[in-house]
Design an enzyme around this catalytic site. Structure first.
Site, PDB file in Angstrom:
ATOM      1  N   ASP A  77      47.295  38.440  -5.183  1.00 44.22           N
ATOM      2  CA  ASP A  77      47.083  39.819  -4.752  1.00 44.22           C
ATOM      3  C   ASP A  77      45.766  39.976  -3.997  1.00 44.22           C
ATOM      4  O   ASP A  77      45.652  40.808  -3.084  1.00 44.22           O
ATOM      5  CB  ASP A  77      47.108  40.754  -5.962  1.00 44.22           C
ATOM      6  CG  ASP A  77      48.530  41.004  -6.475  1.00 44.22           C
ATOM      7  OD1 ASP A  77      49.483  40.549  -5.821  1.00 44.22           O
ATOM      8  OD2 ASP A  77      48.676  41.656  -7.520  1.00 44.22           O
ATOM      9  N   GLY A  78      44.751  39.175  -4.353  1.00 39.04           N
ATOM     10  CA  GLY A  78      43.478  39.241  -3.631  1.00 39.04           C
ATOM     11  C   GLY A  78      43.623  38.822  -2.182  1.00 39.04           C
ATOM     12  O   GLY A  78      43.077  39.458  -1.277  1.00 39.04           O
ATOM     13  N   ASN A 149      44.006  49.223  -2.668  1.00 33.31           N
ATOM     14  CA  ASN A 149      43.925  49.345  -4.127  1.00 33.31           C
ATOM     15  C   ASN A 149      42.970  50.436  -4.579  1.00 33.31           C
ATOM     16  O   ASN A 149      43.386  51.426  -5.169  1.00 33.31           O
ATOM     17  CB  ASN A 149      43.485  48.014  -4.747  1.00 33.31           C
ATOM     18  CG  ASN A 149      44.650  47.173  -5.219  1.00 33.31           C
ATOM     19  OD1 ASN A 149      45.804  47.543  -5.035  1.00 33.31           O
ATOM     20  ND2 ASN A 149      44.350  46.040  -5.825  1.00 33.31           N
ATOM     21  N   ASP A 179      28.528  53.907 -15.589  1.00 35.12           N
ATOM     22  CA  ASP A 179      28.251  52.654 -14.872  1.00 35.12           C
ATOM     23  C   ASP A 179      28.938  52.648 -13.516  1.00 35.12           C
ATOM     24  O   ASP A 179      28.589  51.831 -12.647  1.00 35.12           O
ATOM     25  CB  ASP A 179      28.739  51.450 -15.679  1.00 35.12           C
ATOM     26  CG  ASP A 179      27.833  51.128 -16.849  1.00 35.12           C
ATOM     27  OD1 ASP A 179      26.803  51.803 -17.007  1.00 35.12           O
ATOM     28  OD2 ASP A 179      28.164  50.199 -17.615  1.00 35.12           O
ATOM     29  N   ALA A 191      45.316  47.780 -11.318  1.00 38.52           N
ATOM     30  CA  ALA A 191      44.242  46.800 -11.114  1.00 38.52           C
ATOM     31  C   ALA A 191      42.993  47.227 -11.896  1.00 38.52           C
ATOM     32  O   ALA A 191      43.048  47.422 -13.102  1.00 38.52           O
ATOM     33  CB  ALA A 191      43.960  46.660  -9.619  1.00 38.52           C
ATOM     34  N   SER A 193      41.324  49.973 -12.134  1.00 34.58           N
ATOM     35  CA  SER A 193      41.431  51.262 -12.811  1.00 34.58           C
ATOM     36  C   SER A 193      42.094  51.124 -14.173  1.00 34.58           C
ATOM     37  O   SER A 193      41.635  51.696 -15.170  1.00 34.58           O
ATOM     38  CB  SER A 193      42.230  52.242 -11.929  1.00 34.58           C
ATOM     39  OG  SER A 193      42.467  53.462 -12.610  1.00 34.58           O
ATOM     40  N   SER A 195      42.187  48.573 -16.164  1.00 33.95           N
ATOM     41  CA  SER A 195      41.325  47.885 -17.129  1.00 33.95           C
ATOM     42  C   SER A 195      40.257  48.811 -17.697  1.00 33.95           C
ATOM     43  O   SER A 195      39.625  48.490 -18.714  1.00 33.95           O
ATOM     44  CB  SER A 195      40.668  46.665 -16.479  1.00 33.95           C
ATOM     45  OG  SER A 195      39.720  47.053 -15.502  1.00 33.95           O
ATOM     46  N   ALA A 214      32.685  53.112 -18.124  1.00 32.97           N
ATOM     47  CA  ALA A 214      31.718  53.278 -19.211  1.00 32.97           C
ATOM     48  C   ALA A 214      30.947  54.597 -19.075  1.00 32.97           C
ATOM     49  O   ALA A 214      29.721  54.600 -18.937  1.00 32.97           O
ATOM     50  CB  ALA A 214      30.751  52.092 -19.259  1.00 32.97           C
TER      51      ALA A 214
END
Length: 294
Positions: A77-78, A149, A179, A191, A193, A195, A214
């Site tokens: 995907d990268g 993305n 953060d 992707a 988001s 996580s 965070a």
């Protein structure tokens, strides 16, 4: 094999050294169909000089000096995202050949490439249009200003949080103390988001999502807005700079910078073969329904 000639432009991952046999087979398959093959110069030299792969192509190109009916992205995907940035406004449909693990974007395995090629020549395929985001700023970016993305606003090298003043269509929303902040398209919702606790959004849904990284306050939750909205940000940080990551391509901006994000005036076209469904890939990748005891 056929009187019809299709033109293909190939981009690839120049760090995958163990895929030379699969790559040779794919290029041989294209040649058997009488395709006109162009290949990115960096990838070409990697294959020929480092991997000693036999590559028979019609053209080796640099930059955006290519024109084709289809683009083939060889990698994960990268690599697909890098291909998107190179295609830009050309609106050429992209085929993602997955040279690694299961991907959402690169979903054609090397073993299935011949069947995929047959579908292209027979016209038995569909093209999905995926929304892009455009970053509008005074700063000059080294790479593309478009994201398929996500766009992430992130602290750089300081333990302190950053302050992200956020407006939607000129109306003040909030100041994120965190953060970072991830602005995602439906394509990117699975992707970075995801996580960070962001929602999974089905492709074709005309929305963007905002997910804090965070956050200082537990009251901050992901938010979904219409993709017709224009988002404006001003970022304050204790260090002199912060990061703006556009599909993973990091740009460094100075403290106090302002910029906007909006839907791009064009979309990305992704080739899909019959029987390849988003929800099947989602279920497999997320291992929904899998028995952890097995």
């Amino acid at each position: 094999m056929t009187a019809r000639t299709l033109k293909f432009a190939i981009f690839g991952n120049s760090y995958q050294a163990k895929k030379s046999i699969a790559i040779e087979n794919i290029i041989r398959c294209l040649n058997n169909y009488g395709a006109y093959i162009s290949i990115d110069s960096e990838y070409y030299h990697f294959l020929v000089e480092e991997q000693k792969v036999k590559v028979e192509v019609n053209k080796v190109f640099r930059g955006d000096d290519f024109d084709s009916d289809f683009v083939i992205s060889m990698g994960g995907d990268g690599t697909f995202l890098k291909s998107v940035s190179r295609v830009g406004e050309k609106s050429i449909p992209i085929i993602g050949v997955n040279m690694g693990r299961l991907g959402f974007l690169a979903d054609v395995s090397p073993n299935d490439f011949r069947c995929c090629l047959e579908s292209l020549y027979s016209g038995e395929y569909t093209v999905e249009n995926r929304t892009l985001m455009e970053v509008v700023a005074d700063a000059d970016f080294a790479g593309s200003k478009y994201a398929l993305n996500d766009v992430a606003i992130l602290k750089r090298d300081n333990a302190s949080m950053i302050s992200i003043h956020t407006d939607i269509n000129g109306n003040y929303l909030t100041t994120y103390q965190a953060d970072g902040l991830i602005i995602s398209t439906p394509t990117g919702s699975t992707a970075y988001s995801l996580s960070n606790g962001g929602p999974i959004i089905a492709p074709g849904t005309k929305v963007f999502s905002l997910t804090a990284v965070a956050p200082h306050s537990l009251n901050v939750r992901p938010m979904v807005i219409a993709d017709s909205s224009e988002l404006t940000f001003q970022v304050e940080c204790r260090s002199s700079h912060f990061l703006l990551a556009i599909d993973g391509r990091s740009e460094t901006l100075p403290d106090g910078s302002s910029f906007s994000i909006r839907r791009a005036p064009f979309s990305v076209k992704i080739v899909k073969r019959p029987g390849k469904r988003y929800y099947d890939t989602l279920r497999e990748k997320m291992m929904w329904g899998a028995d952890p005891r097995n």
